[in-house]
Motif scaffolding. Structure first.
Motif, mmCIF file in Angstrom:
data_model
loop_
_atom_site.group_PDB
_atom_site.id
_atom_site.type_symbol
_atom_site.label_atom_id
_atom_site.label_comp_id
_atom_site.label_asym_id
_atom_site.label_seq_id
_atom_site.Cartn_x
_atom_site.Cartn_y
_atom_site.Cartn_z
ATOM 1 N N LYS A 314 0.820 -1.205 0.000
ATOM 2 C CA LYS A 314 0.000 0.000 0.000
ATOM 3 C C LYS A 314 0.855 1.256 0.000
ATOM 4 N N ALA A 315 2.003 1.202 0.684
ATOM 5 C CA ALA A 315 2.893 2.362 0.705
ATOM 6 C C ALA A 315 3.513 2.630 -0.663
ATOM 7 N N PHE A 316 3.563 1.619 -1.547
ATOM 8 C CA PHE A 316 4.156 1.785 -2.869
ATOM 9 C C PHE A 316 3.128 2.018 -3.970
ATOM 10 N N GLN A 317 1.891 2.206 -3.614
ATOM 11 C CA GLN A 317 0.890 2.494 -4.645
ATOM 12 C C GLN A 317 1.212 3.822 -5.327
ATOM 13 N N GLY A 318 1.146 3.806 -6.647
ATOM 14 C CA GLY A 318 1.542 4.969 -7.421
ATOM 15 C C GLY A 318 3.033 5.017 -7.700
ATOM 16 N N PHE A 319 3.748 3.915 -7.398
ATOM 17 C CA PHE A 319 5.194 3.885 -7.609
ATOM 18 C C PHE A 319 5.551 4.085 -9.082
ATOM 19 N N GLY A 320 4.760 3.511 -9.988
ATOM 20 C CA GLY A 320 5.059 3.610 -11.414
ATOM 21 C C GLY A 320 4.323 4.706 -12.135
ATOM 22 N N ALA A 321 3.904 5.754 -11.423
ATOM 23 C CA ALA A 321 3.124 6.822 -12.068
ATOM 24 C C ALA A 321 3.945 7.586 -13.101
ATOM 25 N N ARG A 322 5.270 7.612 -12.935
ATOM 26 C CA ARG A 322 6.097 8.344 -13.895
ATOM 27 C C ARG A 322 6.240 7.607 -15.226
ATOM 28 N N ASN A 323 5.950 6.335 -15.222
ATOM 29 C CA ASN A 323 5.990 5.562 -16.463
ATOM 30 C C ASN A 323 4.622 5.647 -17.135
ATOM 31 N N MET A 324 4.589 6.251 -18.296
ATOM 32 C CA MET A 324 3.327 6.495 -19.006
ATOM 33 C C MET A 324 3.057 5.474 -20.102
ATOM 34 N N ASP A 325 3.833 4.395 -20.160
ATOM 35 C CA ASP A 325 3.654 3.405 -21.225
ATOM 36 C C ASP A 325 2.314 2.696 -21.075
#
Length: 470
Positions: A314-325
């Motif tokens: 849960k603490a890592f949710q949104g971890f890959g938001a910078r990847n727009m693929d």
């Protein structure tokens, strides 16, 4: 910096705490684990069992090697991947058509609510059936793709029978309970069909089909390994929504190309899921965090770890938001990445989801084919079932798909069939092996080394009557 002490403790290590209140392991701590394994006599950084790895010291869950010791092979893998991506031409129009085809395929793979309800009903009914058979506090619980929500309408349902015992069951005890359930299943022809027990497997199972729904089920006993793995994979699925569709696509692709069967020397669904995780971890920017951030320092067999894993995920949710693929781009680059490193597997290359990067494994761990580290048991290669012959078959399928991605998309239906199979892409057959040539006995010159019976004429002794034919 990690310093070795005789009492098996770490004298100095920098650690930082996550929001979940658990410690995260530094990278250099793995050197201590390797040193301990050498002192214990388990080989070059290898551990003989997961329990041995878990009990190495105050920080359980260590891996078998220090990732900082192998920068060369990791650099090679990154370089060949960059070259492969650079040589791949991809127009905006083709990206739109490709993305549309992927979305249509995912729509077909999505299980219906009726299918979900049918699987839940099978779990409930089989649990009642087992309770009547064993007449105790036994429980049947699902694991695998059903728990991780990466199943399709034609996926198997993995079930595990848990017997209320204080100590872990031995293999003989597991076989005893599995045979009792198998006998009861064979007497229930009205509900279950195609009962196939496999007792000599690494994990003994009995396969059967539910007559009402036609869903195939695989039952094992006390499969805590599968339950722990499913818990971690379900937590990863909650971090980024692209993890699930990528797993669905890759599993369907592998199954349609007949390379999704570990018993036949190809890839298991678990290996495909680990490769999908590894691809999402090594994208730029990454979509998923290293598994060391999720399970580092935890004993996955303990009952308390479920809450820690959920809190860390849960603490890592949104971890890959910078990847727009998009999922279509991630699906395509997966094939490019795995195809590019074909020649590096023989050099000890290994995909580690724990560290989220390429590492190298010792020769005793690596069989020269695909090597994927099992995060649950770091001493195990999850893809060890892949044989050299099937390795070529797998890579021929991968390379054929990459070639298909390079061609223009003229027919959408044919392109979709290439992804999900259905006979569009020709099945891969390995080249026939040359038959061993044995010399013809009639061509062998008589000698003392070859019996006369193999020289094409009857044997007569020096004296006495001739031999009779038998």
């Amino acid at each position: 910096m990690i310093l070795w002490r005789q009492d098996g403790e770490i004298s100095h290590a920098r650690r930082r705490s996550s929001e979940a209140g658990a410690f995260l392991l530094p990278d250099r701590i793995l050197a201590f684990r390797e040193c301990w394994a050498r002192r214990a006599g388990t080989g070059l950084g290898m551990a003989s069992s997961r329990r041995e790895v878990r009990n190495l010291g105050p920080f359980p869950g260590f891996l078998c090697c220090d990732v900082s010791l192998f920068p060369e092979i990791r650099k090679k893998a990154q370089d060949v991947e960059e070259l492969a991506n650079a040589s791949f031409s991809w127009t905006a129009q083709k990206e739109i058509r490709f993305s549309r085809a992927i979305e249509e395929v995912l729509g077909d793979l999505e299980p219906s609510q009726e299918d979900r309800d049918a699987r839940a009903a099978i779990v409930a009914s089989f649990d009642s059936f087992v309770k009547q058979t064993l007449s105790g506090s036994s429980v049947v619980a699902p694991f695998g793709s059903y728990v991780t929500n990466t199943f399709t309408c034609d996926s198997d349902l993995d079930l595990s029978l848990y017997v209320n015992r204080m100590n872990p069951l031995s293999r003989e005890e597991k076989l005893y309970f599995l045979k009792r359930v198998t006998t009861s299943l064979q007497a229930m022809h009205a509900r279950y069909d195609q009962i196939q027990p496999i007792y000599n497997a690494t994990v003994p199972v009995v396969k059967f089909v539910d007559r009402k729904t036609g869903i195939q089920c695989d039952l094992s006993v006390d499969n805590k390994d599968g339950a722990s793995k499913s818990l971690v994979l379900a937590a990863l699925s909650s971090i980024d929504k692209r993890f699930r569709p990528l797993c669905l696509l890759l599993k369907k692709w592998a199954k349609s190309h007949e390379i999704n069967d570990a018993s036949a020397g190809t890839l298991s669904s678990y290996v495909i899921t680990l490769l999908a995780i590894f691809h999402l971890q090594t994208c730029s920017p990454p979509v998923l965090p290293p598994l060391s951030m999720i399970i580092g320092g935890l004993d996955l067999d303990a009952s308390y770890c479920s809450g820690f894993i959920s809190a860390r995920a849960k603490a890592f949710q949104g971890f890959g938001a910078r990847n727009m693929d998009r999922i279509s781009e991630l699906f395509r680059t997966f094939f490019v990445k795995i195809t590019a490193v074909k020649a590096l597997w023989q050099e000890g290359l290994c995909a580690s989801t724990y560290h989220a990067q390429w590492i190298s494994k010792w020769p005793s761990f690596h069989n020269g084919c695909i090597c994927v580290e099992d995060f649950y048991d770091p001493s195990r290669n999850a893809a060890k079932a892949v044989t050299p012959k099937d390795f070529e078959c797998i890579y021929q399928c991968l390379e054929n798909s990459v070639d298909a991605f390079r061609r223009p998309i003229t027919d959408m239906e044919s392109f979709k069939k290439m992804i999900v199979g259905d006979g569009c892409m020709p099945k891969v057959t390995p080249p026939p092996r040359p038959e061993p040539r044995f010399p013809d006995p009639r061509d062998i010159r008589p000698s003392l080394a070859v019996p006369l019976l193999l020289q094409g004429r009857p044997h007569r002794p020096a004296s006495g009557p001739p031999n009779r034919r038998f």
